[in-house]
Scaffold this motif. Structure first.
Motif, mmCIF file in Angstrom:
data_model
loop_
_atom_site.group_PDB
_atom_site.id
_atom_site.type_symbol
_atom_site.label_atom_id
_atom_site.label_comp_id
_atom_site.label_asym_id
_atom_site.label_seq_id
_atom_site.Cartn_x
_atom_site.Cartn_y
_atom_site.Cartn_z
ATOM 1 N N TRP A 350 0.830 -1.208 0.000
ATOM 2 C CA TRP A 350 0.000 0.000 0.000
ATOM 3 C C TRP A 350 0.864 1.257 0.000
ATOM 4 N N ILE A 351 1.855 1.309 0.888
ATOM 5 C CA ILE A 351 2.720 2.489 0.975
ATOM 6 C C ILE A 351 3.546 2.651 -0.300
ATOM 7 N N ALA A 352 4.029 1.539 -0.853
ATOM 8 C CA ALA A 352 4.828 1.604 -2.081
ATOM 9 C C ALA A 352 4.020 2.179 -3.239
ATOM 10 N N TYR A 353 2.755 1.820 -3.335
ATOM 11 C CA TYR A 353 1.929 2.362 -4.426
ATOM 12 C C TYR A 353 1.592 3.832 -4.202
ATOM 13 N N GLU A 354 1.582 4.275 -2.958
ATOM 14 C CA GLU A 354 1.451 5.714 -2.718
ATOM 15 C C GLU A 354 2.650 6.463 -3.294
ATOM 16 N N VAL A 355 3.844 5.887 -3.132
ATOM 17 C CA VAL A 355 5.043 6.495 -3.714
ATOM 18 C C VAL A 355 4.927 6.513 -5.239
#
Length: 440
Positions: A350-355
């Protein structure tokens, strides 16, 4: 005289013009209208959209997420499944800055050959990034990505190469921060610490990391207990821990297991061995080995994990800062039970796709390439994650210069314990492990 006799005029047939069938007339009208529209577009300087573009002229962006899924060892099927749910959510909302998001997934098979094959496929498919993935074989997958200038965003952090490659953009402190943090947490609570870890190349680095945290807390080095990564039971390892003489400290001895999906298998064996007359030893792990779903499945407050110490990267799964992720899972993962919001792999994806979303929007071009994403990340893109991590940025001056982990930008961990069946944050946290990881 011979020949054909002509019919008198009155006897000749009169040909009447046939009326076009309604369908044929409609087809001619549609063709004429289409030709007129095309002519108008060309003369007006608009032209036709290239194949594979959206109505606004922006081409799709393709990424890949990989993880072992059906190996029977450390599987992370929730990470590719979460990536697909994110893609459905993004595209239902108009894409990333007008770009449709296409997600390819790959099962790396938990071996170096499979990891390299996934990376080569990413190159063939011309992906702009590999996002939110898990693999224990950094050397195998990073070389093909580096040769193609494809960034690796938000890996799980299980390999050292993820913190050394110039194409890697980690979002957490990886296994290094978890183990060092677990050492600091247990150093304050336990007399002696036993570490049950995989008997693998990646597992060989774990005792040193745990001991760094223990030393900072003023505790003695751990007792190393290697174990098969995919065993069905761990009787020998459990008996080794329980047969050891007590440390003599006023604090209880503790055993921490870092076996991925097999962590519960070890603790189940350990519980049975302890019930047969073994001495009392407190249990501990890191997030990914023990999470809320495991605590729930094994009896909650009455189960074996009550009182366990756990170190994680992020806030506890019940924290309100995870609400946007939980909403996406609820609305776009449907009934896919691989996607567990309490799973550290799902959270990392989830956090990686925010990046990724921030990076693609920052490029602001009709066609986005891997090199564009690489450049934006290196040029100082700053990503806020709603408090799930510190601000993420990968300029040279933002790197924490931790020993053996030069790409580290987030060394925070959280200390948790299972109380009344719930993983609960302990202390003020988060705890910054930069100094621990930078020690001699």
């Amino acid at each position: 005289m011979t020949g054909r006799r002509s019919r008198p005029p009155s006897a000749r047939r009169t040909r009447r013009p046939r009326r076009a069938a309604p369908a044929r007339r409609a087809l001619r009208v549609r063709r004429a209208a289409a030709l007129g529209a095309l002519t108008a577009a060309l003369t007006g300087g608009c032209g036709l959209l290239p194949a594979g573009t959206g109505s606004d002229g922006r081409a799709p962006v393709t990424v890949m997420t990989w993880a072992p899924e059906r190996t029977g060892a450390t599987d992370k099927p929730g990470m590719p499944a979460m990536a697909q749910a994110v893609a459905r959510w993004v595209n239902a909302s108009g894409g990333i800055d007008g770009h449709e998001l296409k997600v390819l997934t790959c099962d790396d098979g938990n071996d170096s050959v499979g990891a390299a094959a996934c990376a080569r496929r990413a190159v063939r498919e011309d992906v702009i990034a590999v996002v939110g993935s898990y693999s224990q074989h950094g050397r195998s997958f990073l070389s093909p990505l580096e040769a193609a200038d494809i960034p690796y965003i938000g890996g799980y952090g299980v390999t050292g190469e993820e913190f050394t490659s110039p194409l890697s953009y980690p979002v957490n402190g990886g296994q290094a921060a978890l183990l060092a943090g677990n050492g600091r947490q247990l150093g304050e609570e336990c007399g002696r610490v036993f570490l049950v870890r995989p008997d693998t190349v990646a597992g060989d680095a774990l005792p040193k990391l745990l001991d760094a945290g223990l030393a900072e807390a003023g505790a003695a080095r751990s007792v190393d207990v290697p174990a098969p990564e995919s065993a069905r039971e761990y009787t020998a390892q459990a008996e080794r821990v329980l047969a050891a003489a007590p440390s003599g400290s006023a604090r209880p001895d503790c055993v921490t297991a870092v076996l991925g999906d097999r962590t519960d298998t070890f603790f189940d064996t350990f519980r049975r061995a302890r019930d047969d007359g073994g001495r009392e030893v407190r249990i501990a792990s890191v997030l990914g080995g023990v999470d809320q779903s495991l605590v729930d499945r094994t009896g909650g407050a009455r189960g074996p994990y009550e009182g366990a110490y756990v170190t994680g990267w992020y806030p506890v799964a019940s924290d309100d800062r995870w609400a946007p992720m939980r909403r996406v899972i609820r609305e776009h993962a449907f009934d896919d039970n691989r996607v567990d919001p309490a799973d550290a792999g799902v959270q990392t994806t989830w956090i990686a796709y925010e990046v990724l979303r921030r990076a693609v929007a920052e490029v602001d071009a009709d066609r986005v390439t891997a090199r564009d994403v690489h450049r934006v990340l290196d040029d100082g893109l700053s990503v806020e994650t709603g408090g799930l991590t510190p601000r993420l940025r990968w300029r040279f001056e933002d790197l924490l210069a931790a020993r053996d982990h030069p790409r580290l930008v987030n060394a925070d961990v959280t200390f948790q314990t299972v109380r009344s069946g719930r993983l609960t944050a302990t202390g003020t946290g988060p705890h910054d492990l930069t100094r621990t990881l930078s020690g001699p």
